[in-house]
Design a protein around this motif. Structure first.
Motif, PDB file in Angstrom:
ATOM      1  N   ASN A   1      32.622  26.539  18.140  1.00  0.00           N
ATOM      2  CA  ASN A   1      33.049  25.320  17.809  1.00  0.00           C
ATOM      3  C   ASN A   1      33.853  25.813  16.315  1.00  0.00           C
ATOM      4  O   ASN A   1      33.598  26.749  15.866  1.00  0.00           O
ATOM      5  CB  ASN A   1      32.050  24.190  17.283  1.00  0.00           C
ATOM      6  CG  ASN A   1      30.896  24.851  16.414  1.00  0.00           C
ATOM      7  OD1 ASN A   1      31.120  24.909  15.101  1.00  0.00           O
ATOM      8  ND2 ASN A   1      29.901  25.130  16.661  1.00  0.00           N
ATOM      9  N   SER A   2      34.641  24.656  16.046  1.00  0.00           N
ATOM     10  CA  SER A   2      35.410  25.033  14.487  1.00  0.00           C
ATOM     11  C   SER A   2      35.202  23.955  13.525  1.00  0.00           C
ATOM     12  O   SER A   2      34.937  22.735  13.986  1.00  0.00           O
ATOM     13  CB  SER A   2      36.894  24.899  14.986  1.00  0.00           C
ATOM     14  OG  SER A   2      37.249  25.939  15.897  1.00  0.00           O
ATOM     15  N   PRO A   3      34.855  24.461  12.359  1.00  0.00           N
ATOM     16  CA  PRO A   3      34.754  23.475  11.311  1.00  0.00           C
ATOM     17  C   PRO A   3      35.881  22.483  10.983  1.00  0.00           C
ATOM     18  O   PRO A   3      37.055  23.054  11.017  1.00  0.00           O
ATOM     19  CB  PRO A   3      34.232  24.136  10.071  1.00  0.00           C
ATOM     20  CG  PRO A   3      34.911  25.288  10.286  1.00  0.00           C
ATOM     21  CD  PRO A   3      34.764  25.889  11.635  1.00  0.00           C
ATOM     22  N   ILE A   4      35.762  21.241  10.609  1.00  0.00           N
ATOM     23  CA  ILE A   4      36.825  20.436  10.571  1.00  0.00           C
ATOM     24  C   ILE A   4      36.772  19.810   9.384  1.00  0.00           C
ATOM     25  O   ILE A   4      35.859  18.897   9.032  1.00  0.00           O
ATOM     26  CB  ILE A   4      37.031  19.512  11.775  1.00  0.00           C
ATOM     27  CG1 ILE A   4      37.285  19.899  13.013  1.00  0.00           C
ATOM     28  CG2 ILE A   4      38.292  18.143  11.342  1.00  0.00           C
ATOM     29  CD1 ILE A   4      37.369  18.993  14.221  1.00  0.00           C
ATOM     30  N   SER A   5      37.501  19.964   8.269  1.00  0.00           N
ATOM     31  CA  SER A   5      37.349  19.337   7.131  1.00  0.00           C
ATOM     32  C   SER A   5      37.697  17.885   6.810  1.00  0.00           C
ATOM     33  O   SER A   5      38.269  17.315   7.762  1.00  0.00           O
ATOM     34  CB  SER A   5      38.066  20.142   6.132  1.00  0.00           C
ATOM     35  OG  SER A   5      39.498  19.938   5.869  1.00  0.00           O
ATOM     36  N   GLU A   6      37.330  17.228   5.649  1.00  0.00           N
ATOM     37  CA  GLU A   6      37.584  15.900   5.492  1.00  0.00           C
ATOM     38  C   GLU A   6      39.050  15.546   5.611  1.00  0.00           C
ATOM     39  O   GLU A   6      39.672  14.486   6.091  1.00  0.00           O
ATOM     40  CB  GLU A   6      36.979  15.513   4.281  1.00  0.00           C
ATOM     41  CG  GLU A   6      37.266  13.764   3.869  1.00  0.00           C
ATOM     42  CD  GLU A   6      36.438  13.617   2.676  1.00  0.00           C
ATOM     43  OE1 GLU A   6      36.943  12.380   2.089  1.00  0.00           O
ATOM     44  OE2 GLU A   6      35.590  14.267   2.219  1.00  0.00           O
ATOM     45  N   GLU A   7      39.877  16.508   4.856  1.00  0.00           N
ATOM     46  CA  GLU A   7      41.204  16.419   4.856  1.00  0.00           C
ATOM     47  C   GLU A   7      41.806  16.529   6.313  1.00  0.00           C
ATOM     48  O   GLU A   7      42.912  15.784   6.593  1.00  0.00           O
ATOM     49  CB  GLU A   7      41.677  17.450   3.962  1.00  0.00           C
ATOM     50  CG  GLU A   7      43.232  17.396   3.779  1.00  0.00           C
ATOM     51  CD  GLU A   7      44.028  18.313   2.724  1.00  0.00           C
ATOM     52  OE1 GLU A   7      45.103  18.340   2.439  1.00  0.00           O
ATOM     53  OE2 GLU A   7      43.067  19.086   2.189  1.00  0.00           O
ATOM     54  N   GLN A   8      41.425  17.530   7.146  1.00  0.00           N
ATOM     55  CA  GLN A   8      41.756  17.630   8.548  1.00  0.00           C
ATOM     56  C   GLN A   8      41.410  16.367   9.159  1.00  0.00           C
ATOM     57  O   GLN A   8      42.468  15.912  10.084  1.00  0.00           O
ATOM     58  CB  GLN A   8      41.240  18.776   9.153  1.00  0.00           C
ATOM     59  CG  GLN A   8      41.661  20.142   8.589  1.00  0.00           C
ATOM     60  CD  GLN A   8      40.844  21.245   9.321  1.00  0.00           C
ATOM     61  OE1 GLN A   8      39.684  21.484   9.095  1.00  0.00           O
ATOM     62  NE2 GLN A   8      41.607  22.004   9.992  1.00  0.00           N
ATOM     63  N   THR A   9      40.302  15.872   9.146  1.00  0.00           N
ATOM     64  CA  THR A   9      39.847  14.535   9.687  1.00  0.00           C
ATOM     65  C   THR A   9      41.071  13.462   9.468  1.00  0.00           C
ATOM     66  O   THR A   9      41.454  12.634  10.371  1.00  0.00           O
ATOM     67  CB  THR A   9      38.508  14.037   9.298  1.00  0.00           C
ATOM     68  OG1 THR A   9      37.529  15.041   9.678  1.00  0.00           O
ATOM     69  CG2 THR A   9      38.218  12.743   9.872  1.00  0.00           C
ATOM     70  N   LYS A  10      41.389  13.086   7.968  1.00  0.00           N
ATOM     71  CA  LYS A  10      42.299  12.110   7.622  1.00  0.00           C
ATOM     72  C   LYS A  10      43.999  12.333   8.274  1.00  0.00           C
ATOM     73  O   LYS A  10      44.428  11.435   8.619  1.00  0.00           O
ATOM     74  CB  LYS A  10      42.403  12.163   6.155  1.00  0.00           C
ATOM     75  CG  LYS A  10      41.230  11.587   5.516  1.00  0.00           C
ATOM     76  CD  LYS A  10      41.296  11.643   3.836  1.00  0.00           C
ATOM     77  CE  LYS A  10      40.298  11.099   3.156  1.00  0.00           C
ATOM     78  NZ  LYS A  10      40.016   9.630   3.640  1.00  0.00           N
ATOM     79  N   ASN A  11      44.023  13.825   8.240  1.00  0.00           N
ATOM     80  CA  ASN A  11      45.326  14.179   8.982  1.00  0.00           C
ATOM     81  C   ASN A  11      45.343  14.009  10.427  1.00  0.00           C
ATOM     82  O   ASN A  11      46.317  13.477  11.083  1.00  0.00           O
ATOM     83  CB  ASN A  11      45.495  15.753   8.870  1.00  0.00           C
ATOM     84  CG  ASN A  11      47.164  16.045   9.004  1.00  0.00           C
ATOM     85  OD1 ASN A  11      47.972  15.084   8.685  1.00  0.00           O
ATOM     86  ND2 ASN A  11      47.288  17.315   9.307  1.00  0.00           N
ATOM     87  N   LEU A  12      44.313  13.852  11.019  1.00  0.00           N
ATOM     88  CA  LEU A  12      44.359  13.779  12.536  1.00  0.00           C
ATOM     89  C   LEU A  12      43.936  12.437  12.848  1.00  0.00           C
ATOM     90  O   LEU A  12      44.566  11.743  13.887  1.00  0.00           O
ATOM     91  CB  LEU A  12      42.983  14.495  13.157  1.00  0.00           C
ATOM     92  CG  LEU A  12      43.482  16.150  13.096  1.00  0.00           C
ATOM     93  CD1 LEU A  12      42.165  16.741  13.558  1.00  0.00           C
ATOM     94  CD2 LEU A  12      44.318  16.417  14.126  1.00  0.00           C
ATOM     95  N   ILE A  13      43.269  11.582  12.230  1.00  0.00           N
ATOM     96  CA  ILE A  13      42.696  10.065  12.493  1.00  0.00           C
ATOM     97  C   ILE A  13      43.610   9.399  11.716  1.00  0.00           C
ATOM     98  O   ILE A  13      44.623   8.522  12.435  1.00  0.00           O
ATOM     99  CB  ILE A  13      41.399   9.886  12.284  1.00  0.00           C
ATOM    100  CG1 ILE A  13      40.443  10.644  12.948  1.00  0.00           C
ATOM    101  CG2 ILE A  13      40.795   8.347  12.663  1.00  0.00           C
ATOM    102  CD1 ILE A  13      40.379  10.643  14.661  1.00  0.00           C
ATOM    103  N   ALA A  14      43.383   9.210  10.529  1.00  0.00           N
ATOM    104  CA  ALA A  14      44.255   8.229   9.635  1.00  0.00           C
ATOM    105  C   ALA A  14      43.806   8.524   8.316  1.00  0.00           C
ATOM    106  O   ALA A  14      42.774   8.895   7.841  1.00  0.00           O
ATOM    107  CB  ALA A  14      43.905   6.857   9.967  1.00  0.00           C
ATOM    108  N   PRO A  15      44.866   8.316   7.212  1.00  0.00           N
ATOM    109  CA  PRO A  15      44.742   8.530   5.803  1.00  0.00           C
ATOM    110  C   PRO A  15      43.616   7.688   5.148  1.00  0.00           C
ATOM    111  O   PRO A  15      42.675   7.942   4.342  1.00  0.00           O
ATOM    112  CB  PRO A  15      45.809   8.067   5.211  1.00  0.00           C
ATOM    113  CG  PRO A  15      46.994   8.474   6.213  1.00  0.00           C
ATOM    114  CD  PRO A  15      46.366   7.992   7.478  1.00  0.00           C
TER     115      PRO A  15
END
Length: 394
Positions: free
Chosen positions: A180-194
């Protein structure tokens, strides 16, 4: 299976210690690179929200490996600093850091086992996309190498097996990995929504591919299966949800003295549960891929051309159904992204390279964020990207 942070720290300390104790030894090798460029993507948020000319095309990296004396073990790692604007989070990251065990080495087979933050060897450029002068272009085809997913797709915290053998039919390679790969909070916002207040966690990604090749031709087929979980935050617009991604991919290259032709094609099933509201289910199949030609004018100068196509839903290739479901708020061109690329690469001195390229793009289906598209800054069906980048390696 999750690799703990402590193990990665141990791997890092091991590499650090041996870099000093063996700096003059043939067992230790290290390399680095620095790349800087100019880039502009007008009428899109691909690089920045304004679409202006920017210097957000910076890559700095250092990698090394140490082979333990009289053993079949080595450790390898790379740390990089990236600034790519909205393409991925700015800052330092460990791209890979793993133990490599040569488990089998004989006349018929070579099998290596990697443990740690291992690299993705399953796509044509997945193991080399992290080094600027080894890529065929500054920007890789987004149908396969989605920039917003760069850190997740580069590798996993887990285990990988690379096996090679030969027979009368040709040379064979099998790659398998799990982790698995860690996903940062910033990456989450970039993928889902700001506006997202939660975090994405990758439960696992399981990949395998089989490669056949001879002197000029390489053919490969692979499978991917991955699951994700979204854990919502306080006062979050989104709720807890799950997603599963399943992909089949076909690849090939044909190389002559002056020509290198390449292709990668995929079909991907995406299943989303809840996330937007309780009981929400979305089950679609995306399709895409690219064909690419690279002509070597001489050993230092190469021209590259590519056609890259992506459809978010193969049953809604023009995006009109998705647009209608949003009440017309999301333009239909968010359902696809087709991209034509023309580029040149010039190695003008030893360890120095200049790349320049132009992209004509139709659609915005491969721009982040995914679930709540940025409609304000992506207001054109047709838009352009151009960039130049100098790279030096040592």
């Amino acid at each position: 299976m999750k690799i703990s942070v402590n193990l990665l720290v141990l791997l890092g300390l091991t590499l650090f210690v041996f870099s000093f104790s063996a700096s003059s030894s043939d067992n230790f090798n290290w390399r680095g690179f620095v790349a800087q460029g100019l880039i502009q993507a007008e009428h899109s948020n691909y690089i920045d929200d304004e679409g202006d000319l920017t210097l957000k095309l910076t890559e700095v990296g250092l990698n090394g490996s140490y082979t333990f004396e009289n053993s079949n073990f080595r450790v390898a790692g790379q740390v990089v600093y990236l600034n790519g604007g909205n393409r991925y989070p700015e800052g330092f990251r460990v791209d890979y850091l793993f133990f490599d065990w040569r488990a089998i080495t004989n006349l018929d087979w070579q099998v290596n086992v990697h443990l740690g933050r291992v690299k993705n060897y399953h796509w044509l450029y997945s193991s080399t996309r992290d080094v600027p002068h080894t890529r065929p272009s500054i920007i890789l085809p987004q149908s396969i190498y989605f920039d917003a997913f760069r850190d997740v797709a580069l590798g996993v915290d887990g285990v990988a097996v690379v096996a090679n053998t030969s027979n009368s039919w040709g040379d064979w390679e099998f790659n398998w990995s799990y982790g698995n790969s860690p996903i940062s909070e910033e990456q989450t916002k970039n993928l889902i929504a700001p506006t997202s207040m939660g975090n994405i966690e990758q439960e696992y990604v399981h990949q395998g591919n089989l490669v056949w090749h001879d002197q000029v031709l390489i053919l490969s087929a692979g499978l991917l299966d991955s699951k994700f979980e979204y854990v919502s935050g306080a006062q979050d617009f989104f709720i807890d949800g799950k997603a599963q991604v399943q992909r089949i991919i076909l690849q090939g290259t044909y190389e002559t003295q002056n020509w290198l032709l390449a292709f990668e094609l995929f079909r991907e099933r995406n299943i989303y549960n809840n996330l937007i509201f309780d009981g929400f289910i979305n089950n679609t199949q995306s399709e895409g891929g690219y064909v690419q030609g690279r002509y070597l004018i001489n050993k230092d100068l190469a021209l590259t051309t590519r056609l890259d196509i992506f459809d978010l839903d193969r049953k809604d290739r023009n995006g009109e159904t998705r647009s209608a479901q949003s009440g017309g708020q999301i333009p239909a061109y968010f359902g696809y992204q087709d991209q034509f690329t023309l580029g040149v690469s010039w190695t003008f001195a030893e360890d120095w390279q200049l790349q320049a390229e132009f992209h004509r793009v139709k659609g915005t289906g491969r721009l982040a964020p995914v679930f709540m598209p940025n409609i304000m800054h992506n207001d054109r069906k047709y838009w352009n990207i151009w960039g130049v980048q100098f790279a030096h390696w040592f």
